[in-house]
Design a protein around this motif. Structure first.
Motif, mmCIF file in Angstrom:
data_model
loop_
_atom_site.group_PDB
_atom_site.id
_atom_site.type_symbol
_atom_site.label_atom_id
_atom_site.label_comp_id
_atom_site.label_asym_id
_atom_site.label_seq_id
_atom_site.Cartn_x
_atom_site.Cartn_y
_atom_site.Cartn_z
ATOM 1 N N VAL A 154 83.200 110.134 33.129
ATOM 2 C CA VAL A 154 82.405 108.956 32.770
ATOM 3 C C VAL A 154 83.272 107.706 32.807
ATOM 4 O O VAL A 154 82.870 106.657 33.313
ATOM 5 C CB VAL A 154 81.781 109.150 31.377
ATOM 6 N N ASN A 155 84.509 107.814 32.265
ATOM 7 C CA ASN A 155 85.411 106.655 32.253
ATOM 8 C C ASN A 155 85.750 106.205 33.671
ATOM 9 O O ASN A 155 85.804 105.000 33.960
ATOM 10 C CB ASN A 155 86.687 106.989 31.485
ATOM 11 N N LEU A 156 85.992 107.158 34.562
ATOM 12 C CA LEU A 156 86.330 106.801 35.944
ATOM 13 C C LEU A 156 85.133 106.156 36.643
ATOM 14 O O LEU A 156 85.294 105.170 37.375
ATOM 15 C CB LEU A 156 86.786 108.048 36.700
ATOM 16 N N LEU A 157 83.944 106.696 36.426
ATOM 17 C CA LEU A 157 82.759 106.102 37.031
ATOM 18 C C LEU A 157 82.529 104.685 36.521
ATOM 19 O O LEU A 157 82.165 103.784 37.283
ATOM 20 C CB LEU A 157 81.536 106.975 36.743
ATOM 21 N N ASN A 158 82.762 104.481 35.231
ATOM 22 C CA ASN A 158 82.617 103.134 34.669
ATOM 23 C C ASN A 158 83.643 102.179 35.254
ATOM 24 O O ASN A 158 83.402 100.963 35.311
ATOM 25 C CB ASN A 158 82.756 103.182 33.146
ATOM 26 N N ALA A 159 84.806 102.714 35.678
ATOM 27 C CA ALA A 159 85.842 101.873 36.282
ATOM 28 C C ALA A 159 85.615 101.669 37.774
ATOM 29 O O ALA A 159 86.439 101.045 38.441
ATOM 30 C CB ALA A 159 87.218 102.485 36.033
ATOM 31 N N GLY A 160 84.521 102.220 38.304
ATOM 32 C CA GLY A 160 84.206 102.034 39.720
ATOM 33 C C GLY A 160 84.810 103.083 40.622
ATOM 34 O O GLY A 160 84.738 102.964 41.851
ATOM 35 N N VAL A 161 85.418 104.143 40.054
ATOM 36 C CA VAL A 161 85.988 105.235 40.857
ATOM 37 C C VAL A 161 84.891 106.283 41.022
ATOM 38 O O VAL A 161 84.556 106.999 40.073
ATOM 39 C CB VAL A 161 87.235 105.833 40.177
ATOM 40 N N PHE A 177 90.838 107.098 46.428
ATOM 41 C CA PHE A 177 91.336 108.460 46.267
ATOM 42 C C PHE A 177 90.213 109.359 45.755
ATOM 43 O O PHE A 177 89.293 108.917 45.055
ATOM 44 C CB PHE A 177 92.491 108.510 45.264
ATOM 45 N N THR A 178 90.319 110.634 46.082
ATOM 46 C CA THR A 178 89.408 111.638 45.545
ATOM 47 C C THR A 178 90.070 112.247 44.311
ATOM 48 O O THR A 178 91.200 112.742 44.374
ATOM 49 C CB THR A 178 89.110 112.727 46.584
ATOM 50 N N ILE A 179 89.360 112.230 43.190
ATOM 51 C CA ILE A 179 89.917 112.658 41.910
ATOM 52 C C ILE A 179 89.193 113.914 41.451
ATOM 53 O O ILE A 179 87.958 113.979 41.466
ATOM 54 C CB ILE A 179 89.762 111.562 40.836
ATOM 55 N N GLY A 180 89.950 114.907 41.036
ATOM 56 C CA GLY A 180 89.365 116.113 40.471
ATOM 57 C C GLY A 180 89.110 115.935 38.986
ATOM 58 O O GLY A 180 89.960 115.420 38.260
ATOM 59 N N VAL A 181 87.926 116.350 38.509
ATOM 60 C CA VAL A 181 87.563 116.245 37.097
ATOM 61 C C VAL A 181 86.838 117.514 36.683
ATOM 62 O O VAL A 181 86.337 118.267 37.518
ATOM 63 C CB VAL A 181 86.667 115.013 36.814
ATOM 64 N N LYS A 182 86.763 117.715 35.360
ATOM 65 C CA LYS A 182 86.032 118.864 34.836
ATOM 66 C C LYS A 182 84.594 118.459 34.552
ATOM 67 O O LYS A 182 84.325 117.369 34.043
ATOM 68 C CB LYS A 182 86.691 119.377 33.556
ATOM 69 N N THR A 183 83.651 119.325 34.871
ATOM 70 C CA THR A 183 82.237 119.050 34.643
ATOM 71 C C THR A 183 81.977 118.785 33.152
ATOM 72 O O THR A 183 82.392 119.562 32.300
ATOM 73 C CB THR A 183 81.382 120.238 35.117
ATOM 74 N N ASP A 212 84.371 111.670 20.642
ATOM 75 C CA ASP A 212 83.362 110.731 20.142
ATOM 76 C C ASP A 212 83.337 109.522 21.076
ATOM 77 O O ASP A 212 84.214 108.666 21.029
ATOM 78 C CB ASP A 212 83.713 110.310 18.715
ATOM 79 N N THR A 213 82.339 109.471 21.969
ATOM 80 C CA THR A 213 82.213 108.366 22.934
ATOM 81 C C THR A 213 80.847 107.706 22.770
ATOM 82 O O THR A 213 79.876 108.361 22.363
ATOM 83 C CB THR A 213 82.363 108.867 24.369
ATOM 84 N N PRO A 214 80.730 106.414 23.088
ATOM 85 C CA PRO A 214 79.435 105.722 22.945
ATOM 86 C C PRO A 214 78.311 106.378 23.743
ATOM 87 O O PRO A 214 77.166 106.401 23.294
ATOM 88 C CB PRO A 214 79.741 104.310 23.461
ATOM 89 N N SER A 215 78.636 106.947 24.906
ATOM 90 C CA SER A 215 77.588 107.529 25.740
ATOM 91 C C SER A 215 76.982 108.787 25.123
ATOM 92 O O SER A 215 75.907 109.229 25.546
ATOM 93 C CB SER A 215 78.164 107.854 27.126
ATOM 94 N N ARG A 216 77.664 109.376 24.124
ATOM 95 C CA ARG A 216 77.160 110.606 23.504
ATOM 96 C C ARG A 216 76.465 110.359 22.164
ATOM 97 O O ARG A 216 75.998 111.311 21.524
ATOM 98 C CB ARG A 216 78.322 111.591 23.293
ATOM 99 N N HIS A 217 76.407 109.119 21.711
ATOM 100 C CA HIS A 217 75.850 108.847 20.392
ATOM 101 C C HIS A 217 74.362 109.153 20.313
ATOM 102 O O HIS A 217 73.839 109.427 19.228
ATOM 103 C CB HIS A 217 76.115 107.398 19.995
ATOM 104 N N ASP A 218 73.659 109.091 21.437
ATOM 105 C CA ASP A 218 72.236 109.427 21.407
ATOM 106 C C ASP A 218 72.013 110.931 21.310
ATOM 107 O O ASP A 218 70.946 111.368 20.870
ATOM 108 C CB ASP A 218 71.542 108.894 22.667
ATOM 109 N N GLN A 219 73.004 111.727 21.711
ATOM 110 C CA GLN A 219 72.850 113.176 21.761
ATOM 111 C C GLN A 219 73.413 113.892 20.544
ATOM 112 O O GLN A 219 72.918 114.958 20.168
ATOM 113 C CB GLN A 219 73.545 113.739 22.999
ATOM 114 N N PHE A 220 74.461 113.304 19.914
ATOM 115 C CA PHE A 220 75.172 114.022 18.863
ATOM 116 C C PHE A 220 75.470 113.105 17.673
ATOM 117 O O PHE A 220 75.463 111.880 17.797
ATOM 118 C CB PHE A 220 76.499 114.586 19.398
ATOM 119 N N ARG A 221 75.740 113.746 16.545
ATOM 120 C CA ARG A 221 76.296 113.079 15.377
ATOM 121 C C ARG A 221 77.688 113.672 15.144
ATOM 122 O O ARG A 221 77.838 114.888 15.094
ATOM 123 C CB ARG A 221 75.409 113.283 14.142
ATOM 124 N N PHE A 222 78.683 112.804 14.978
ATOM 125 C CA PHE A 222 80.076 113.230 15.014
ATOM 126 C C PHE A 222 80.698 113.304 13.619
ATOM 127 O O PHE A 222 80.360 112.521 12.726
ATOM 128 C CB PHE A 222 80.892 112.263 15.886
#
Length: 438
Positions: free
Chosen positions: A142-149, A130-136, A91-101
């Motif tokens: 999203v958290n890393l992008l918000n932190a500027g990574v 650094f280059t960070i591996g993440v799952k699609t 449950d993240t703020p960025s998903r509130h427009d897409q889903f109800r939790f």
């Protein structure tokens, strides 16, 4: 006996027919998120959430089928209407427009894992460059992008991510703690990875599309019908049970520390008690002396108060206390004749302008204003008529000190000068008469 068996068979048959008539609930699950949902060696879907949804189906008498695949696949399945609900979603703020939790059932630490040869990484602030591996589709990206990574490499599955780390294609990757622990322990060389403190904590739950809020309420109510002990048994099966020693180790440590601290405390208490007795004896002596001095001061204050009351009682004048607006708040006099003419109920709690003529009120308020500015006011005279009797008063006003500097109080002393004024007027008439004779 025969009829009872026949009735039971018929009831079971009717229940089976009812279940077949109910449309199945389609649940989308990531099949690479151990131990919550994953594939075993034979390719069967297993895991805690798979078991819990089967339990939900049993308790609520509605069949459940699963749509599985990569995380991005199951999210698309719900968005495209191929599944009713998606599970193991944060449950993240960025998903509130897409889903109800739904109700959050687990708080999942999210960490960055890195090759142990890399040092100086404590949190997301040290990941720049650094280059960070993440799952699609993962919230970690999203958290890393918000932190500027921004240097991120996306992988379809967590297992692909672990495989890339094992092959040293990537040195750092972001992953939820439960699947990371599970997959790294199964991986050869998985112990060469360190990890940061949680960069976030995911509120894991299930979700539906905004237009299916009625379904969400049905799901919540359905989970509430499941006995808690059955959920607990499934959690123990998949998340593990601690041994008695491990489960109680923290309590044993607490008890041991408590015993040591108790012994230290007893020793300190004995020393403190001895010193306390000495201090008590000295303080008792000082207290007796202080009480004697306090009693003397109290007696002196009582004597001063009695003297002040005697002085006030000896004054025949009217004594008023008013506030900054000119409202009478208290009154005192020993002149019984004036007290009869001016009963307190006629002016206490009222403004001066409401109880005396306007020209008199103007003089009194001017005296109060002078006392406000200078501290005192003297010499103002007013005339009041009571029962056709004209009485002249000379006013003396002083500002009263109060604990609250914003609270204004004034003492007004009104002295009856009627006789003095009549005598002055009489002398003036005689003087004028003598001047006319001369």
């Amino acid at each position: 006996m025969f009829w009872k068996r026949l009735v039971g068979l018929l009831a079971g048959l009717l229940m089976a027919l009812d279940l077949q008539a109910i449309p199945p609930l389609v649940v989308a699950l990531d099949d690479n998120y151990p131990p919550y949902s994953f594939r075993d060696d034979q390719g069967h879907l297993v895991g805690l959430r798979e078991d819990i949804w089967q339990l939900w189906s049993e308790v609520n008498q509605r069949p459940v089928v699963f749509v599985t695949g990569s995380w991005s696949t199951v999210l698309d399945a719900v968005r495209q209407g191929k599944a009713d609900v998606v599970d193991t979603i944060f449950d993240t703020p960025s998903r509130h427009d897409q889903f109800r939790f739904g109700v959050v059932y687990a708080n999942i630490p999210v960490r960055v894992y890195f090759d142990q040869r890399i040092s100086g990484i404590k949190d997301a602030r040290e990941l720049h460059g650094f280059t960070i591996g993440v799952k699609t589709g993962d919230s970690c990206a999203v958290n890393l992008l918000n932190a500027g990574v921004t240097s991120l490499v996306y992988y379809r599955e967590y297992s692909d991510l672990i495989r890339a780390a094992e092959q040293k294609t990537i040195r750092l990757f972001c992953m939820d703690e439960p699947p990371a622990t599970f997959l790294l322990l199964k991986t050869k060389g998985g112990d060469r990875f360190n990890f940061t403190d949680p960069i976030s904590t995911g509120a894991m739950t299930y979700a539906v599309l905004p237009e299916h809020e009625d379904l969400l309420r049905d799901l919540d109510e359905g989970f509430q019908r499941i006995p808690v002990n059955r959920i607990t048994l499934l959690k123990g099966r998949w998340l593990g049970h601690r041994s008695f020693y491990t489960a109680h180790l923290s309590y044993l440590k607490i008890i041991s520390v408590a015993l040591v601290l108790s012994l230290v405390w007893i020793g300190l208490l004995l020393l403190w008690s001895k010193g306390l007795r000495m201090r008590v004896a000295q303080r008792t002596h000082d207290l007796v002396n202080a009480l004697g001095e306090l009693q003397q001061a109290h007696d002196a204050a009582d004597e001063a108060r009695e003297n002040l009351l005697a002085v006030i009682d000896a004054i025949p004048d009217l004594l008023f206390e008013v506030d900054g607006e000119g409202r009478a708040v208290s009154y005192r006099t020993q002149n019984h004749a004036l007290a009869h003419l001016i009963p307190p109920e006629k002016f206490l709690g009222k403004l001066i302008v409401d109880v005396v003529p306007p020209e008199v009120a103007t003089i009194v308020l001017a005296a109060i204003q002078e006392a406000r500015l200078k501290g005192t006011s003297h010499g103002q005279s007013i005339c009041l008529i009571f029962n056709q009797l004209m009485i002249w008063f000379e006013l003396s006003v002083g500002r009263k000190r109060t604990a609250d500097e914003h609270l204004e109080r004034y003492i007004i002393l009104a002295r009856d000068i009627s006789e003095r004024r009549m005598l002055a007027e009489e002398l003036a008439r005689h003087r004028n008469h003598l001047e006319e004779l001369v």
